[in-house]
Design an enzyme around this catalytic site. Structure first.
Site, PDB file in Angstrom:
ATOM      1  N   ARG A 233       0.831  -1.211   0.000  1.00  0.00           N
ATOM      2  CA  ARG A 233       0.000   0.000   0.000  1.00  0.00           C
ATOM      3  C   ARG A 233       0.868   1.266   0.000  1.00  0.00           C
ATOM      4  NH1 ARG A 233      -4.199  -0.632   3.897  1.00  0.00           N
ATOM      5  NH2 ARG A 233      -4.596   1.568   3.504  1.00  0.00           N
TER       6      ARG A 233
ATOM      7  N   HIS B 115      -7.083   8.612  10.690  1.00  0.00           N
ATOM      8  CA  HIS B 115      -6.567   7.243  10.840  1.00  0.00           C
ATOM      9  C   HIS B 115      -5.056   7.169  10.624  1.00  0.00           C
ATOM     10  CE1 HIS B 115     -10.909   5.712   9.919  1.00  0.00           C
ATOM     11  NE2 HIS B 115     -10.785   6.201  11.136  1.00  0.00           N
TER      12      HIS B 115
ATOM     13  N   CYS C  30       6.885   1.164  22.678  1.00  0.00           N
ATOM     14  CA  CYS C  30       7.147   2.432  23.373  1.00  0.00           C
ATOM     15  C   CYS C  30       6.608   3.604  22.544  1.00  0.00           C
ATOM     16  CB  CYS C  30       8.647   2.578  23.667  1.00  0.00           C
ATOM     17  SG  CYS C  30       9.659   3.002  22.227  1.00  0.00           S
TER      18      CYS C  30
ATOM     19  N   CYS D 275      12.440  -1.384  16.919  1.00  0.00           N
ATOM     20  CA  CYS D 275      12.457   0.007  17.380  1.00  0.00           C
ATOM     21  C   CYS D 275      13.881   0.423  17.745  1.00  0.00           C
ATOM     22  CB  CYS D 275      11.543   0.127  18.598  1.00  0.00           C
ATOM     23  SG  CYS D 275      11.645   1.716  19.412  1.00  0.00           S
TER      24      CYS D 275
ATOM     25  N   CYS E 249      13.615   1.473  22.066  1.00  0.00           N
ATOM     26  CA  CYS E 249      13.516   0.448  23.125  1.00  0.00           C
ATOM     27  C   CYS E 249      14.140  -0.875  22.698  1.00  0.00           C
ATOM     28  CB  CYS E 249      12.064   0.237  23.545  1.00  0.00           C
ATOM     29  SG  CYS E 249      11.055  -0.619  22.306  1.00  0.00           S
TER      30      CYS E 249
HETATM   31  C1  BJW Z   1     -16.317   6.535  -4.487  1.00  0.00           C
HETATM   32  C2  BJW Z   1     -15.495   6.291  -5.557  1.00  0.00           C
HETATM   33  C3  BJW Z   1     -15.207   7.380  -6.354  1.00  0.00           C
HETATM   34  C4  BJW Z   1     -15.720   4.448  -4.583  1.00  0.00           C
HETATM   35  N1  BJW Z   1     -15.717   8.575  -6.051  1.00  0.00           N
HETATM   36  N2  BJW Z   1     -16.821   7.724  -4.209  1.00  0.00           N
HETATM   37  C5  BJW Z   1     -19.662   2.775  17.582  1.00  0.00           C
HETATM   38  C6  BJW Z   1     -20.574   1.859  17.075  1.00  0.00           C
HETATM   39  C7  BJW Z   1     -20.120   0.653  16.525  1.00  0.00           C
HETATM   40  C8  BJW Z   1     -18.764   0.346  16.453  1.00  0.00           C
HETATM   41  C9  BJW Z   1     -17.876   1.258  16.946  1.00  0.00           C
HETATM   42  C10 BJW Z   1     -18.321   2.454  17.505  1.00  0.00           C
HETATM   43  N3  BJW Z   1     -17.239   3.157  17.889  1.00  0.00           N
HETATM   44  C11 BJW Z   1     -16.121   2.444  17.568  1.00  0.00           C
HETATM   45  C12 BJW Z   1     -16.493   1.275  17.013  1.00  0.00           C
HETATM   46  C13 BJW Z   1     -15.573   0.199  16.531  1.00  0.00           C
HETATM   47  C14 BJW Z   1     -14.935   0.508  15.202  1.00  0.00           C
HETATM   48  C15 BJW Z   1     -16.013   0.672  14.139  1.00  0.00           C
HETATM   49  O1  BJW Z   1     -16.317   1.744  13.668  1.00  0.00           O
HETATM   50  N4  BJW Z   1     -16.580  -0.431  13.716  1.00  0.00           N
HETATM   51  C16 BJW Z   1     -17.626  -0.410  12.674  1.00  0.00           C
HETATM   52  C17 BJW Z   1     -17.062  -0.980  11.376  1.00  0.00           C
HETATM   53  C18 BJW Z   1     -18.819  -1.138  13.175  1.00  0.00           C
HETATM   54  N5  BJW Z   1     -14.095   1.703  15.274  1.00  0.00           N
HETATM   55  C19 BJW Z   1     -12.879   1.642  15.748  1.00  0.00           C
HETATM   56  O2  BJW Z   1     -12.407   0.601  16.162  1.00  0.00           O
HETATM   57  C20 BJW Z   1     -12.087   2.931  15.802  1.00  0.00           C
HETATM   58  N6  BJW Z   1     -11.573   3.070  17.126  1.00  0.00           N
HETATM   59  C21 BJW Z   1     -12.307   3.540  18.124  1.00  0.00           C
HETATM   60  O3  BJW Z   1     -13.367   4.096  17.969  1.00  0.00           O
HETATM   61  O4  BJW Z   1     -11.742   3.315  19.369  1.00  0.00           O
HETATM   62  C22 BJW Z   1     -12.604   3.367  20.506  1.00  0.00           C
HETATM   63  C23 BJW Z   1     -13.545   2.177  20.503  1.00  0.00           C
HETATM   64  C24 BJW Z   1     -13.091   0.927  20.085  1.00  0.00           C
HETATM   65  C25 BJW Z   1     -13.984  -0.168  20.084  1.00  0.00           C
HETATM   66  C26 BJW Z   1     -15.313   0.005  20.474  1.00  0.00           C
HETATM   67  C27 BJW Z   1     -15.751   1.269  20.884  1.00  0.00           C
HETATM   68  C28 BJW Z   1     -14.850   2.359  20.895  1.00  0.00           C
HETATM   69  C29 BJW Z   1     -10.900   2.861  14.862  1.00  0.00           C
HETATM   70  C30 BJW Z   1     -11.306   2.780  13.443  1.00  0.00           C
HETATM   71  C31 BJW Z   1     -10.047   2.632  12.570  1.00  0.00           C
HETATM   72  C32 BJW Z   1     -10.391   2.302  11.128  1.00  0.00           C
HETATM   73  N7  BJW Z   1      -9.204   1.886  10.493  1.00  0.00           N
HETATM   74  C33 BJW Z   1      -9.214   1.609   9.041  1.00  0.00           C
HETATM   75  C34 BJW Z   1      -7.817   1.094   8.640  1.00  0.00           C
HETATM   76  C35 BJW Z   1      -6.808   2.219   8.616  1.00  0.00           C
HETATM   77  C36 BJW Z   1      -5.465   1.727   8.196  1.00  0.00           C
HETATM   78  C37 BJW Z   1      -5.442   1.278   6.759  1.00  0.00           C
HETATM   79  O5  BJW Z   1      -5.648   2.093   5.850  1.00  0.00           O
HETATM   80  O6  BJW Z   1      -5.204   0.096   6.539  1.00  0.00           O
HETATM   81  O7  BJW Z   1      -9.539   2.805   8.328  1.00  0.00           O
HETATM   82  S1  BJW Z   1     -10.501   0.488   8.567  1.00  0.00           S
HETATM   83  C38 BJW Z   1     -10.864   1.271   7.038  1.00  0.00           C
HETATM   84  O8  BJW Z   1     -12.207   1.814   7.066  1.00  0.00           O
HETATM   85  C39 BJW Z   1      -9.921   2.478   6.966  1.00  0.00           C
HETATM   86  C40 BJW Z   1     -10.810   3.536   6.409  1.00  0.00           C
HETATM   87  O9  BJW Z   1     -10.283   4.822   6.709  1.00  0.00           O
HETATM   88  C41 BJW Z   1     -12.118   3.258   7.073  1.00  0.00           C
HETATM   89  C42 BJW Z   1     -13.317   3.834   6.378  1.00  0.00           C
HETATM   90  O10 BJW Z   1     -13.480   3.306   5.101  1.00  0.00           O
HETATM   91  P1  BJW Z   1     -13.887   4.280   3.907  1.00  0.00           P
HETATM   92  O11 BJW Z   1     -12.830   5.267   3.697  1.00  0.00           O
HETATM   93  O12 BJW Z   1     -15.252   4.777   4.122  1.00  0.00           O
HETATM   94  O13 BJW Z   1     -13.796   3.268   2.649  1.00  0.00           O
HETATM   95  P2  BJW Z   1     -14.889   2.232   2.128  1.00  0.00           P
HETATM   96  O14 BJW Z   1     -14.168   1.305   1.230  1.00  0.00           O
HETATM   97  O15 BJW Z   1     -15.669   1.659   3.230  1.00  0.00           O
HETATM   98  O16 BJW Z   1     -15.889   3.141   1.283  1.00  0.00           O
HETATM   99  C43 BJW Z   1     -15.500   3.763   0.084  1.00  0.00           C
HETATM  100  C44 BJW Z   1     -16.691   4.582  -0.408  1.00  0.00           C
HETATM  101  O17 BJW Z   1     -16.260   5.302  -1.553  1.00  0.00           O
HETATM  102  C45 BJW Z   1     -17.899   3.740  -0.838  1.00  0.00           C
HETATM  103  O18 BJW Z   1     -19.073   4.352  -0.310  1.00  0.00           O
HETATM  104  C46 BJW Z   1     -17.878   3.816  -2.356  1.00  0.00           C
HETATM  105  O19 BJW Z   1     -19.205   3.802  -2.923  1.00  0.00           O
HETATM  106  C47 BJW Z   1     -17.235   5.159  -2.577  1.00  0.00           C
HETATM  107  N8  BJW Z   1     -16.488   5.288  -3.826  1.00  0.00           N
HETATM  108  N9  BJW Z   1     -15.195   4.917  -5.574  1.00  0.00           N
HETATM  109  C48 BJW Z   1     -16.554   8.671  -4.973  1.00  0.00           C
HETATM  110  N10 BJW Z   1     -14.442   7.203  -7.467  1.00  0.00           N
HETATM  111 ZN    ZN Z   2      10.121   1.132  21.095  1.00  0.00          ZN
END
Ligand code: BJW
Ligand code: ZN
Length: 308
Positions: free
Chosen positions: A76, A127, A138, A188, A191
């Site tokens: 990536r 993110h 660390c 790292c 550490c």
């Molecule tokens: C186009 C197009 C074009 C295509 N033009 N459009 C509350 C309720 C339920 C769950 C939770 C909650 N709070 C927290 C959670 C847990 C969890 C979560 O949200 N889970 C849900 C999935 C249910 N969240 C977390 O864990 C977060 N942490 C947190 O809140 O900590 C506290 C906590 C933890 C646990 C419980 C409660 C609280 C952290 C979230 C981190 C997300 N990380 C990732 C990976 C990042 C690293 C990497 O890149 O590898 O982030 S996951 C992945 O999804 C990435 C993205 O940023 C993120 C969002 O995806 P995105 O960008 O929307 O992409 P797609 O593919 O889903 O959508 C693309 C869109 O584009 C589509 O709609 C297409 O139609 C469109 N499209 N081509 C315009 N040309």
């Molecule tokens: Zn370290």
């Protein structure tokens, strides 16, 4: 999704609202970078070899097989370094320069906003970044590492496709991945015990708390006139909650720009708008009354003609 009101996808009605908007928030996702050739997470592009990208983006996956997860991220990083910002990144960066009350929250880790010269103080990377490296143990971190390959053991992820137009061998689940033992990955320098890992936020990990507080303060400070929700499926929290939070002070227009409107346009109201198509094409057109028309000079520099 059927239009919610006759003006839902009217560019003229949207422009009338845009030119009077002083505080604008954008919440961006992977669809913004699709026109730069980078895959999204959900849907067809979200499969890496035979792994769902979502299952690799977790601390558990890294603990179980750091070599495999690093290979995914090394690929990536290589893809992101090879990609270029598209007109949507440039349009948002220009909007930031034209509208001091514009704030862009991006879930993207590909560094393309920064490479499009988006003013830093008007950009929050929710993110993290593929190019920030941190320690699993660390507080050590390196803010901007663009080494490609990241290390010798991950060199296979940084090769150019030998057959352009066909899938890269690293994406072919039938071609075995070179083994990447934990010992071959960089540790790292501080550490010495922890492994270096990508500085992105995985599922179940906390986002930067200070950044989240600042965002909440920004949203709650004064009425937000407009929220642009660009290229995100809107299912990942906390990013999924910002548009609704912004509505709390009165009539805020939530404007969805997505390849598939029903993927991001749930729960729309009469002040909202939705535009279906590629963000790279749509955003410059939508923002034109404020930012002007994008012109690329022969030397590759982006200029804006007209606008505010
Ligand atoms: C186009 C197009 C074009 C295509 N033009 N459009 C509350 C309720 C339920 C769950 C939770 C909650 N709070 C927290 C959670 C847990 C969890 C979560 O949200 N889970 C849900 C999935 C249910 N969240 C977390 O864990 C977060 N942490 C947190 O809140 O900590 C506290 C906590 C933890 C646990 C419980 C409660 C609280 C952290 C979230 C981190 C997300 N990380 C990732 C990976 C990042 C690293 C990497 O890149 O590898 O982030 S996951 C992945 O999804 C990435 C993205 O940023 C993120 C969002 O995806 P995105 O960008 O929307 O992409 P797609 O593919 O889903 O959508 C693309 C869109 O584009 C589509 O709609 C297409 O139609 C469109 N499209 N081509 C315009 N040309
Ligand atoms: Zn370290």
């Amino acid at each position: 999704m059927p239009p919610l009101h006759p003006n839902y996808s009217s560019i003229a009605a949207f422009h009338a609202k845009l030119v009077n908007s002083k505080r604008i928030l954008a919440v961006c996702g992977a669809g913004l970078s699709a026109a730069s050739g980078l895959p999204t997470f959900r849907g067809a592009g979200g499969i890496w070899r035979n792994h769902d990208a979502m299952t690799l983006a977790t601390p558990e996956a890294f603990d179980a097989d750091p070599g495999l997860v690093w290979m995914f991220y090394a690929y990536r990083r290589h893809m992101a370094l090879t990609a270029k910002p598209n007109p949507a990144h440039y349009a948002l960066a220009e909007l930031a320069r034209k509208v001091p009350g514009f704030m862009c929250l991006s879930q993207n880790v590909d560094n393309l906003h920064v490479r499009a010269s988006h003013p830093e103080e008007q950009l929050r990377l929710l993110h993290g970044s593929l190019f920030r490296i941190k320690c699993t143990t660390c507080d050590w971190a390196e803010p901007n590492n663009v080494d490609d390959p990241f290390c010798d053991a991950l060199a296979a992820a940084s090769t150019n496709n030998p057959k352009p137009g066909e899938p890269h061998p690293i994406l072919d689940a039938n071609t075995p991945l070179p083994s990447v033992p934990e010992e071959s990955l960089p540790h790292c320098p501080s550490c010495k015990a922890g492994l270096q890992r990508p500085g992105v936020v995985w599922f179940g990990e906390l986002l930067d708390m200070r950044m989240l507080e600042e965002i909440d303060e920004w949203i709650d400070d004064q009425k937000v006139d407009m929220v642009l929700v660009v290229g995100t499926s809107g299912v990942v929290w906390p990013a999924a909650g910002f548009a609704e939070r912004a509505r709390s002070k009165g009539k805020t227009s939530v404007v969805t720009v997505n390849m598939e409107l029903d993927s991001g346009g749930r729960g729309a109201r009469k002040e909202d708008f939705g535009f279906e198509g590629d963000a790279g094409t749509l955003l410059p057109q939508l923002l034109e009354p404020v930012i002007g028309k994008m012109v690329m000079r022969e030397d590759g520099e982006i200029m804006w003609e007209g606008g505010r």
